[in-house]
Design a protein around this motif. Structure first.
Motif, mmCIF file in Angstrom:
data_model
loop_
_atom_site.group_PDB
_atom_site.id
_atom_site.type_symbol
_atom_site.label_atom_id
_atom_site.label_comp_id
_atom_site.label_asym_id
_atom_site.label_seq_id
_atom_site.Cartn_x
_atom_site.Cartn_y
_atom_site.Cartn_z
ATOM 1 N N ASP A 32 -17.963 -12.791 -13.076
ATOM 2 C CA ASP A 32 -17.528 -11.406 -12.909
ATOM 3 C C ASP A 32 -17.575 -10.974 -11.451
ATOM 4 N N CYS A 33 -18.577 -11.415 -10.694
ATOM 5 C CA CYS A 33 -18.639 -11.091 -9.264
ATOM 6 C C CYS A 33 -17.422 -11.650 -8.531
ATOM 7 N N ALA A 34 -17.121 -12.925 -8.765
ATOM 8 C CA ALA A 34 -15.990 -13.554 -8.089
ATOM 9 C C ALA A 34 -14.673 -12.893 -8.498
ATOM 10 N N ASP A 35 -14.536 -12.552 -9.777
ATOM 11 C CA ASP A 35 -13.300 -11.928 -10.253
ATOM 12 C C ASP A 35 -13.092 -10.558 -9.606
ATOM 13 N N ARG A 36 -14.143 -9.740 -9.542
ATOM 14 C CA ARG A 36 -14.007 -8.395 -8.969
ATOM 15 C C ARG A 36 -13.757 -8.449 -7.468
ATOM 16 N N ILE A 37 -14.472 -9.334 -6.762
ATOM 17 C CA ILE A 37 -14.284 -9.431 -5.313
ATOM 18 C C ILE A 37 -12.889 -9.940 -4.984
ATOM 19 N N ALA A 38 -12.408 -10.972 -5.725
ATOM 20 C CA ALA A 38 -11.063 -11.495 -5.468
ATOM 21 C C ALA A 38 -10.001 -10.456 -5.805
ATOM 22 N N ASP A 39 -10.245 -9.642 -6.834
ATOM 23 C CA ASP A 39 -9.274 -8.615 -7.206
ATOM 24 C C ASP A 39 -9.203 -7.525 -6.141
ATOM 25 N N ILE A 40 -10.351 -7.093 -5.630
ATOM 26 C CA ILE A 40 -10.362 -6.054 -4.588
ATOM 27 C C ILE A 40 -9.797 -6.603 -3.284
ATOM 28 N N ALA A 41 -10.096 -7.882 -2.975
ATOM 29 C CA ALA A 41 -9.619 -8.467 -1.714
ATOM 30 C C ALA A 41 -8.106 -8.620 -1.715
ATOM 31 N N GLY A 42 -7.509 -8.885 -2.885
ATOM 32 C CA GLY A 42 -6.063 -9.007 -2.964
ATOM 33 C C GLY A 42 -5.534 -10.193 -2.174
ATOM 34 N N ASP A 43 -4.271 -10.099 -1.755
ATOM 35 C CA ASP A 43 -3.658 -11.187 -1.002
ATOM 36 C C ASP A 43 -4.248 -11.331 0.392
ATOM 37 N N TRP A 44 -4.836 -10.260 0.917
ATOM 38 C CA TRP A 44 -5.448 -10.366 2.255
ATOM 39 C C TRP A 44 -6.628 -11.328 2.232
ATOM 40 N N GLY A 45 -7.337 -11.382 1.100
ATOM 41 C CA GLY A 45 -8.400 -12.364 0.934
ATOM 42 C C GLY A 45 -9.703 -12.022 1.603
ATOM 43 N N ARG A 46 -9.942 -10.743 1.958
ATOM 44 C CA ARG A 46 -11.204 -10.387 2.604
ATOM 45 C C ARG A 46 -11.521 -8.922 2.338
ATOM 46 N N ILE A 47 -12.827 -8.630 2.258
ATOM 47 C CA ILE A 47 -13.307 -7.256 2.132
ATOM 48 C C ILE A 47 -14.550 -7.119 3.008
ATOM 49 N N PRO A 48 -14.930 -5.898 3.395
ATOM 50 C CA PRO A 48 -16.167 -5.717 4.177
ATOM 51 C C PRO A 48 -17.378 -6.225 3.412
ATOM 52 N N HIS A 49 -18.359 -6.707 4.162
ATOM 53 C CA HIS A 49 -19.545 -7.297 3.548
ATOM 54 C C HIS A 49 -20.290 -6.277 2.692
ATOM 55 N N THR A 50 -20.374 -5.041 3.154
ATOM 56 C CA THR A 50 -21.080 -4.013 2.388
ATOM 57 C C THR A 50 -20.404 -3.763 1.039
ATOM 58 N N ASP A 51 -19.070 -3.796 1.012
ATOM 59 C CA ASP A 51 -18.367 -3.611 -0.249
ATOM 60 C C ASP A 51 -18.628 -4.773 -1.209
ATOM 61 N N ALA A 52 -18.717 -5.993 -0.675
ATOM 62 C CA ALA A 52 -19.003 -7.151 -1.525
ATOM 63 C C ALA A 52 -20.393 -7.047 -2.138
ATOM 64 N N ILE A 53 -21.407 -6.624 -1.345
ATOM 65 C CA ILE A 53 -22.762 -6.469 -1.866
ATOM 66 C C ILE A 53 -22.788 -5.381 -2.935
#
Length: 492
Positions: A32-53
């Protein structure tokens, strides 16, 4: 280990810890962690570290029933620290990457290997396969392409067109086979639901209402009712004929070599494999279709057995009869059946005639055992001449059989060292046995000798280059037979 094996290629792309999160008791949290992070990251493939935590913390809160291990932060009280431990485990597995660009700029990157893994997990969890509606279009398009007379003809197509056509056909057929396997998955889901049905009405609804109109019937109708299976068989026969033509393989190999920059030998090997895969995939659609038919028949049998169990063995009427019998036993405990001879019945059965069995007659009848059948072959009374004729016929069949051992004996007699060669224009056959030995060398390429050694050889001839012009192939006389010229080369 084979350098081309799947395990070596896989471990060369991902670490050995890549699949470790899936084997942990807390695998649901990682997925579930990987699915949510990959969904939020989208095609860009990255999100801020604080958002991932923050996403990891939310996922942990949604799974309070899962116990974490020590390396996952089980002993930590602070939720942010536990989220940090889970984030580190995701990075150790190679699912995520932690990128520090500065003191105040830190990003979380989705690993390239995570996206195909998530795609596989989503496909395994999917219960409705919408792509089945395009299955008939895919198979029909493949048939229409292969039904064109000049589609793979080396005289009408350039090398690059041959390469593109074969690659496209293999890709479309691979997609069609995957869709067919999706049909098996849908039927297995219906099996599970049918086994868990709670009433006869639900069993019948699954069988007639849902199963009969499900998406799996799209593929069944396309193959069985629209005549695609005979067209696929004709296309497979055409590909099998093209696969044996040397000119087609050479032109296709030239296209592979020019497009991918491969060595000519490797390109030729890839061309043979591409044509072989094309024929195999055309044949596999019918095999998977037969497997689907067997699964559908199994589901129908399961539904009938389930309905019979729910209505006859576990239904309301058997319970009523059982309750009635219990009440009679309780009311007449200690009485004899003979005392009920003049007692009025509780009710009159609504049948023309009825008879109740009791006493010795109520016992199960003895089953009559059939006498054992005589399966002996004559019992030794047959004439001796029949046995001799049968043995002689077996010997004659064995003498005429093309076996690897007779080919190996001929190669060992003609070629006494590795890399030695000899052609049929030099070999002289004096009898039919010698001709059969020679034909066996063309049918096989290796054999085990009596001393345990493995002898290998190769047979090659002008047909590989002049296959389209049979009249140009030289012929050699062998005993009373004429065969095409070929050369034997000992390899081991």
């Amino acid at each position: 280990m084979d350098p081309d094996s799947l395990s070596r290629r896989l471990l060369g792309s991902v670490s050995r810890d890549f699949f470790r999160p899936l084997s942990r008791p807390s695998a649901a949290i990682y997925i579930d962690c990987a699915d949510r992070i990959a969904d939020i990251a989208g095609d860009w493939g990255r999100i801020p570290h604080t958002d991932a935590i923050a996403l990891v913390r939310e996922t942990l809160a949604s799974h309070p029933e899962i116990l974490l291990a020590e390396d996952e932060g089980a002993s930590l009280r602070d939720a942010r620290q536990r989220a940090g431990q889970l984030f580190n485990r995701l990075c150790d597995a190679g699912w995520l990457e932690d990128q520090q660009l500065g003191l105040h700029e830190r990003w979380t990157l989705v690993s390239p290997g995570l996206r195909p893994l998530l795609r596989l997990l989503r496909e395994l969890a999917e219960e409705e396969i919408a792509e089945l509606t395009t299955f008939a279009d895919t198979v029909r398009g493949v048939c229409e392409t292969l039904e064109r007379p000049e589609v793979l003809h080396p005289a009408f197509r350039t090398t690059d067109e041959l390469r593109a056509t074969v690659t496209d056909l293999n890709s479309r057929l691979e997609s069609a086979v995957i869709q067919l396997h999706g049909v098996e998955k849908l039927i297995s889901i219906f099996d599970q639901r049918q086994r868990a049905s709670e009433s006869p009405a639900e069993t019948l609804r699954l069988l007639y209402a849902e199963f009969g109109t499900g998406q799996h019937m799209v593929c069944y109708d396309a193959l069985r009712r629209n005549g695609l299976l005979p067209r696929l068989q004709v296309a497979r026969t055409k590909v099998a004929d093209l696969r044996d033509q040397a000119l087609v393989k050479e032109r296709l190999a030239e296209g592979f070599a020019a497009h991918y920059g491969w060595h000519p030998d490797e390109a030729y090997s890839r061309a043979e494999r591409a044509l072989r895969d094309l024929e195999r995939r055309l044949a596999s659609i019918r095999l998977v279709a037969d497997a689907i038919d067997a699964r559908m028949a199994g589901f129908n049998r399961l539904s009938q057995q389930r309905y019979s169990y729910q209505t006859e063995l576990r239904g309301r009427r058997p319970e009523i009869v059982k309750s009635y019998c219990d009440a009679i036993n309780a009311a007449h405990t200690g009485s004899k059946l003979a005392s009920f001879r003049d007692t009025a019945p509780d009710f009159t059965p609504m049948v023309p005639e009825m008879r109740c069995f009791y006493g010795v007659e109520s016992l199960a009848r003895t089953r009559r055992v059939r006498a054992a059948a005589d399966l002996s072959f004559g019992g030794g009374d047959g004439p001796r001449d029949d046995e001799d004729d049968t043995l002689q016929a077996l010997k004659e069949r064995q003498r005429l059989a093309l076996t690897p051992q007779r080919a190996a004996r001929l190669v060992a007699r003609l070629l006494d060292e590795v890399a030695a060669s000899i052609g049929t224009e030099t070999i002289k056959s004096a009898s039919i046995d010698d001709v059969l030995d020679l034909l066996a060398t063309a049918a096989y390429d290796h054999a085990t000798m009596a001393d345990g050694r493995v002898l290998r050889w190769a047979a090659d001839g002008p047909r590989r280059l002049d296959g389209l012009e049979p009249g140009a192939i030289p012929m050699d006389e062998q005993s009373d037979w004429t065969i095409e010229r070929f050369t034997l080369t000992r390899q081991a």
